[in-house]
Scaffold this motif. Structure first.
Motif, PDB file in Angstrom:
ATOM      1  N   ASN A  24      -4.564   0.398  -1.273  1.00 30.98           N
ATOM      2  CA  ASN A  24      -3.109   2.136  -0.503  1.00 30.98           C
ATOM      3  C   ASN A  24      -3.502   1.723   0.408  1.00 30.98           C
ATOM      4  O   ASN A  24      -3.750   0.158   1.236  1.00 30.98           O
ATOM      5  CB  ASN A  24      -3.594   3.364  -1.393  1.00 30.98           C
ATOM      6  CG  ASN A  24      -4.607   3.386  -1.042  1.00 30.98           C
ATOM      7  OD1 ASN A  24      -5.462   2.658   0.584  1.00 30.98           O
ATOM      8  ND2 ASN A  24      -5.548   4.736  -1.735  1.00 30.98           N
ATOM      9  N   GLY A  37       0.858  -1.107   0.073  1.00 31.32           N
ATOM     10  CA  GLY A  37       0.329  -0.055  -0.020  1.00 31.32           C
ATOM     11  C   GLY A  37       0.636   1.432   0.090  1.00 31.32           C
ATOM     12  O   GLY A  37       1.480   1.238   0.780  1.00 31.32           O
ATOM     13  N   SER A  38       0.595   2.436  -1.026  1.00 34.66           N
ATOM     14  CA  SER A  38       1.591   3.475  -1.075  1.00 34.66           C
ATOM     15  C   SER A  38       0.366   4.121  -0.097  1.00 34.66           C
ATOM     16  O   SER A  38      -0.749   3.534   1.228  1.00 34.66           O
ATOM     17  CB  SER A  38       0.946   3.804  -2.326  1.00 34.66           C
ATOM     18  OG  SER A  38      -0.541   4.590  -2.344  1.00 34.66           O
ATOM     19  N   TYR A  81      -7.153   1.824  -3.653  1.00 26.00           N
ATOM     20  CA  TYR A  81      -5.887   1.162  -4.487  1.00 26.00           C
ATOM     21  C   TYR A  81      -5.096   2.152  -4.478  1.00 26.00           C
ATOM     22  O   TYR A  81      -5.180   3.361  -4.865  1.00 26.00           O
ATOM     23  CB  TYR A  81      -6.386   0.123  -5.483  1.00 26.00           C
ATOM     24  CG  TYR A  81      -7.807   0.848  -6.833  1.00 26.00           C
ATOM     25  CD1 TYR A  81      -7.095   1.607  -7.525  1.00 26.00           C
ATOM     26  CD2 TYR A  81      -8.924   1.158  -6.524  1.00 26.00           C
ATOM     27  CE1 TYR A  81      -7.379   2.571  -8.073  1.00 26.00           C
ATOM     28  CE2 TYR A  81      -9.851   1.614  -7.172  1.00 26.00           C
ATOM     29  CZ  TYR A  81      -9.433   2.668  -7.968  1.00 26.00           C
ATOM     30  OH  TYR A  81     -10.403   3.642  -8.954  1.00 26.00           O
ATOM     31  N   ASN A  82      -3.884   1.880  -4.946  1.00 26.94           N
ATOM     32  CA  ASN A  82      -2.939   2.685  -5.568  1.00 26.94           C
ATOM     33  C   ASN A  82      -2.966   3.333  -6.797  1.00 26.94           C
ATOM     34  O   ASN A  82      -2.851   4.391  -6.493  1.00 26.94           O
ATOM     35  CB  ASN A  82      -1.478   1.615  -5.496  1.00 26.94           C
ATOM     36  CG  ASN A  82      -1.120   0.964  -4.602  1.00 26.94           C
ATOM     37  OD1 ASN A  82      -1.376   1.592  -3.036  1.00 26.94           O
ATOM     38  ND2 ASN A  82      -0.271   0.084  -4.157  1.00 26.94           N
ATOM     39  N   SER A  83      -3.820   2.516  -7.474  1.00 28.26           N
ATOM     40  CA  SER A  83      -4.128   4.417  -8.341  1.00 28.26           C
ATOM     41  C   SER A  83      -4.624   3.296  -9.303  1.00 28.26           C
ATOM     42  O   SER A  83      -5.061   2.051  -9.992  1.00 28.26           O
ATOM     43  CB  SER A  83      -1.931   4.397  -9.408  1.00 28.26           C
ATOM     44  OG  SER A  83      -1.728   2.928  -9.854  1.00 28.26           O
ATOM     45  N   HIS A 114      -3.546  -4.050  -6.049  1.00 29.39           N
ATOM     46  CA  HIS A 114      -2.854  -3.501  -4.542  1.00 29.39           C
ATOM     47  C   HIS A 114      -4.015  -2.054  -3.850  1.00 29.39           C
ATOM     48  O   HIS A 114      -4.170  -1.538  -4.415  1.00 29.39           O
ATOM     49  CB  HIS A 114      -1.740  -3.175  -4.785  1.00 29.39           C
ATOM     50  CG  HIS A 114      -0.462  -4.230  -4.875  1.00 29.39           C
ATOM     51  ND1 HIS A 114       0.043  -3.505  -6.228  1.00 29.39           N
ATOM     52  CD2 HIS A 114      -0.222  -5.456  -4.292  1.00 29.39           C
ATOM     53  CE1 HIS A 114       1.165  -5.246  -5.893  1.00 29.39           C
ATOM     54  NE2 HIS A 114       0.576  -6.040  -5.556  1.00 29.39           N
ATOM     55  N   GLU A 138      -3.039   0.543 -10.962  1.00 28.71           N
ATOM     56  CA  GLU A 138      -2.436  -0.893  -9.711  1.00 28.71           C
ATOM     57  C   GLU A 138      -4.159  -0.800  -9.199  1.00 28.71           C
ATOM     58  O   GLU A 138      -3.588  -0.310  -8.184  1.00 28.71           O
ATOM     59  CB  GLU A 138      -1.254  -0.355  -8.779  1.00 28.71           C
ATOM     60  CG  GLU A 138      -0.604  -1.016  -8.724  1.00 28.71           C
ATOM     61  CD  GLU A 138       0.477  -0.960  -7.902  1.00 28.71           C
ATOM     62  OE1 GLU A 138       0.720  -1.296  -5.973  1.00 28.71           O
ATOM     63  OE2 GLU A 138       1.204   0.755  -8.214  1.00 28.71           O
TER      64      GLU A 138
END
Length: 289
Positions: A260, A53-54, A250-252, A258, A255
């Motif tokens: 975030n 996760g970002s 989610y991250n993006s 995954h 992406e």
């Protein structure tokens, strides 16, 4: 050796070489010894369990909890107890936010007991063998069998302090198996993992987090099949909780696979709530004897 075998060998050799470097990276945050038994929580699976996760916030949301530690599996702190904050030291060190630390903080706060995380997840890993690596308990030919290695990590984590007990296993996996396994085969292998683990450690609660809902809806059609297997696991096995994941976290856009940082922390909270419902034996600090 044919060309395909040679290429496969070359890819596996590159993975092994990178692993050697990654496993040496990083040092955990030192902690004072706690003179009482831990509730041990294993964190297993692939990249979302590993922590992808970002938005890592080391001094705020992801700061160490005083009663949450980890049994480091890699880095310069391998085989020592250090702070159980993100990022965790899995089979190779994580660099981002996962759900394990949030779950552990809720468990520690609710019970008043110290918690020892045993992180042993790995990105791009499945029951199907990938780069010679597998989670399948029956795969005796894998170069690395993460399942059997994780059992050894749990054993050594339990042995760190007399009276330690395995409180829960947190599982998040499936993405890598989506294009490789049918639903029935995946279910058979997941059930085997749960059964074999419990044959070793008793009827430990097993908490299964959902893959990112947005990825399930926009990705390979077999995502829904594997998700359905996950959702059905509490019917097939007692003491299992399936935990729906948060949407939109989610991250993006490129992406979605995954969660975030916010999504990971929310999933950890939801996993704790699901665990509390199936684990009446874990006494809360507010309970009376």
């Amino acid at each position: 050796m044919n060309r395909g075998s040679a290429m496969g060998f070359g890819r596996n050799a590159k993975v092994r070489a990178k692993d050697v470097v990654k496993k040496r990276l990083g040092r955990g945050i030192a902690v004072e010894a706690i003179d009482e038994p831990y509730l041990v929580v294993a964190v297993l699976g692939q990249s979302n369990a590993h922590g992808a996760g970002s938005g890592l916030d080391r001094s705020g949301l992801d700061a160490p909890h005083p009663r949450v530690h980890q049994w480091a599996a890699s880095g310069r702190s391998k085989n020592t107890i250090v702070a159980g904050s993100n990022p965790l030291f899995h089979e190779v060190p994580s660099k981002a936010v996962g759900f394990g630390s949030t779950f552990a903080a809720h468990l520690a706060d609710a019970t008043g007991r110290p918690v020892l995380l045993v992180p042993y997840a790995r990105g791009d890993s499945g029951f199907a063998r990938i780069h010679g690596i597998s989670w399948d308990p029956a795969d005796a030919g894998a170069r690395v069998n993460l399942f059997w290695d994780s059992l050894q990590r749990i054993r050594t984590g339990l042995a760190t302090t007399p009276g330690n007990e395995l409180a829960a296993v947190l599982w998040h996996q499936g993405e890598s198996d989506v294009p490789l396994l049918t639903g029935p085969v995946y279910a058979e292998k997941l059930d085997s993992l749960i059964d074999t683990l419990r044959g070793e450690f008793g009827d430990v609660p097993f908490v299964l987090g959902q893959m990112v809902p947005d990825e399930i809806e926009s990705g390979d059609a077999n995502y829904a099949v594997i998700d359905a297997v996950h959702a059905d696991t509490p019917r097939r096995r007692a003491g299992v909780a399936y935990v729906p994941g948060p949407r939109g976290l989610y991250n993006s856009e490129t992406e979605k696979i995954h969660y975030n940082g916010e999504g990971q922390r929310e999933l950890g909270r939801r996993m704790w709530e699901a665990f509390a419902k199936i684990s009446p034996s874990v006494r809360r600090s507010t309970d009376t004897a």
